[in-house]
Design a protein around this motif. Structure first.
Motif, PDB file in Angstrom:
ATOM      1  N   LYS A 167       0.517  -1.208  -0.021  1.00  0.00           N
ATOM      2  CA  LYS A 167       0.034   0.060  -0.005  1.00  0.00           C
ATOM      3  C   LYS A 167       0.963   1.136   0.043  1.00  0.00           C
ATOM      4  O   LYS A 167       1.927   1.222   0.598  1.00  0.00           O
ATOM      5  CB  LYS A 167      -0.918   0.111   1.294  1.00  0.00           C
ATOM      6  CG  LYS A 167      -1.871   1.069   1.176  1.00  0.00           C
ATOM      7  CD  LYS A 167      -2.885   0.471   2.237  1.00  0.00           C
ATOM      8  CE  LYS A 167      -4.232   1.639   2.055  1.00  0.00           C
ATOM      9  NZ  LYS A 167      -5.448   1.334   3.061  1.00  0.00           N
ATOM     10  N   GLU A 168       0.374   2.316  -0.835  1.00  0.00           N
ATOM     11  CA  GLU A 168       1.043   3.666  -0.470  1.00  0.00           C
ATOM     12  C   GLU A 168       0.374   4.359   0.682  1.00  0.00           C
ATOM     13  O   GLU A 168      -0.646   4.330   0.820  1.00  0.00           O
ATOM     14  CB  GLU A 168       0.782   4.319  -1.741  1.00  0.00           C
ATOM     15  CG  GLU A 168       1.655   3.782  -2.889  1.00  0.00           C
ATOM     16  CD  GLU A 168       1.336   4.623  -4.034  1.00  0.00           C
ATOM     17  OE1 GLU A 168       0.637   5.566  -4.172  1.00  0.00           O
ATOM     18  OE2 GLU A 168       2.078   4.178  -5.293  1.00  0.00           O
ATOM     19  N   ASN A 193      -7.147   8.208   3.301  1.00  0.00           N
ATOM     20  CA  ASN A 193      -7.826   9.485   3.351  1.00  0.00           C
ATOM     21  C   ASN A 193      -8.613   9.785   4.354  1.00  0.00           C
ATOM     22  O   ASN A 193      -9.674   8.938   4.629  1.00  0.00           O
ATOM     23  CB  ASN A 193      -8.692   9.296   1.810  1.00  0.00           C
ATOM     24  CG  ASN A 193      -7.754   9.047   0.721  1.00  0.00           C
ATOM     25  OD1 ASN A 193      -6.861   9.745   0.443  1.00  0.00           O
ATOM     26  ND2 ASN A 193      -8.277   7.991  -0.352  1.00  0.00           N
ATOM     27  N   GLU A 237      -2.685   6.452   0.261  1.00  0.00           N
ATOM     28  CA  GLU A 237      -4.134   5.895   0.023  1.00  0.00           C
ATOM     29  C   GLU A 237      -5.035   5.818   1.274  1.00  0.00           C
ATOM     30  O   GLU A 237      -5.907   5.670   1.179  1.00  0.00           O
ATOM     31  CB  GLU A 237      -4.022   4.403  -0.201  1.00  0.00           C
ATOM     32  CG  GLU A 237      -3.192   4.143  -1.612  1.00  0.00           C
ATOM     33  CD  GLU A 237      -2.986   2.840  -2.062  1.00  0.00           C
ATOM     34  OE1 GLU A 237      -3.946   2.159  -1.840  1.00  0.00           O
ATOM     35  OE2 GLU A 237      -1.961   2.313  -1.992  1.00  0.00           O
TER      36      GLU A 237
END
Length: 372
Positions: free
Chosen positions: A253-254, A259, A257
């Motif tokens: 995952k980044e 939010n 991502e």
């Protein structure tokens, strides 16, 4: 014990190390012998130069960290924190204390940082000359043993909540009346930590001009505060470069991502006790707000044993996601570090360490961001 008290002080100041076998118990005769040793520890000397061989096995780790320090002390009536101006060097950096200010010199990038706070690891390196008293060596649960040329003192302490089997050992030379070693040990959450400091090559006839050395270095090195400003990027770009693995599902995952209107990055690792103390507060924050409002993320740059990490997370009931990454563009060096971001990943606040009064400050900050 004079220099410890509550368990937080134990974690900050006591050194935890290997257990040793004691074969006999002595009383008044050994106490008198230790009086002689303490009188010969040169606490009244105006200058001291010696080496410290440091070893540490942290909680939840199998490897032992080893480092060697060169320590120079000179008594200072001006210094109200340590009582000494000093110079402490290892293979990477030199730390000066002069007139109540710490200067941390990084020779690799020719930079320095200034600090005005007590550093408990440094306290341990100057411990034998500044702090050791007779009361530290005697009292309840003290066992003394002698060999031909040494005296050993073992002190045991009562368990403190989750901290078990707390022990401390001193060894003294009968040849030159000097402290040789302090080793201590403690158990916590089914793991143990030990720290050992061995002192050697004590020299009383050395004088170093700390003030002149420091002035020369500061004139040729860059203040790291300004270096970081010069090299800073836009906040969103800074965090968009961070990729890792989510512990719960082992998925890539980044970081961007995640939010939410408010994002709290908790930089932590398993062997960090202040990090563990911060967890309940972060759980409460995470539970109070929806994921659209606030997202707490535990960012781990250090631990890589996934099975141990999952057991640790379950044991400590951590309710927010754990993000494992090797990428740290922020160069986090103090733990825990809490970085509070808005939804555009702009840094709103950065907080260091554990403080039970910090929770109210964070809640107020969250409310302010959400209402904007």
């Amino acid at each position: 014990m004079r220099f410890m008290g509550k368990i937080l002080e134990i974690m900050k100041k006591l050194q935890f190390s290997t257990f040793f076998l004691v074969v006999s118990l002595f009383s008044l005769s050994c106490e008198n012998k230790t009086d002689t040793i303490l009188s010969g520890m040169h606490r009244d000397a105006s200058t001291l130069l010696y080496n410290v061989n440091f070893k540490k096995k942290p909680f939840f780790k199998n490897d032992t960290f080893i480092k060697k320090y060169n320590v120079y002390l000179e008594k200072s009536i001006i210094d109200s924190v340590y009582g000494y101006n000093f110079k402490i060097s290892d293979s990477i950096q030199t730390i000066y204390n002069f007139n109540n200010t710490l200067y941390i010199i990084n020779h690799s990038n020719r930079s320095y940082k200034k600090r005005r706070e007590i550093n408990n690891q440094l306290n341990q390196l100057i411990f034998p000359n500044c702090n050791l008293k007779k009361d530290d060596l005697f009292g309840n649960n003290t066992i003394i043993d002698t060999l031909e040329d040494r005296v050993f003192v073992l002190k045991k302490y009562e368990d403190e909540n989750e901290f078990k089997n707390i022990k401390e050992k001193y060894s003294f030379s009968l040849v030159n009346n000097e402290l040789i070693n302090i080793t201590s040990e403690i158990d916590f959450q089914n793991t143990s930590q030990f720290i050992s400091n061995e002192y050697e090559k004590l020299n009383l006839n050395v004088s170093i001009d700390i003030e002149t050395e420091l002035k020369q270095l500061l004139g040729n090195y860059t203040n790291q505060k300004y270096l970081e400003k010069k090299e800073s990027k836009s906040h969103l770009k800074l965090f968009s470069d961070i990729r890792g693995v989510v512990l719960e599902n082992n998925k890539q995952k980044e970081l961007v991502e995640y939010n939410s209107k408010v994002i709290i990055l908790d930089y932590w690792f398993m062997a960090c006790y202040p990090c563990i103390k911060t967890t309940p507060m972060l759980n409460r924050i995470n539970e109070k707000y929806s994921s659209n409002e606030v997202q707490v993320i535990g960012v781990n740059l250090i631990d890589r044993n996934v099975e141990k990490l999952k057991n640790f997370v379950n044991y400590n009931k951590i309710k927010y996601p754990i993000f494992l990454t090797n990428e740290s563009p922020l160069l986090v060096k103090e733990y825990p570090t809490l970085i509070i971001l808005d939804e555009k990943y702009n840094i709103i606040s950065t907080l260091y360490g554990y403080d039970e009064n910090k929770e109210k400050e964070i809640f107020n900050l969250i409310e302010k961001i959400i209402q904007e």
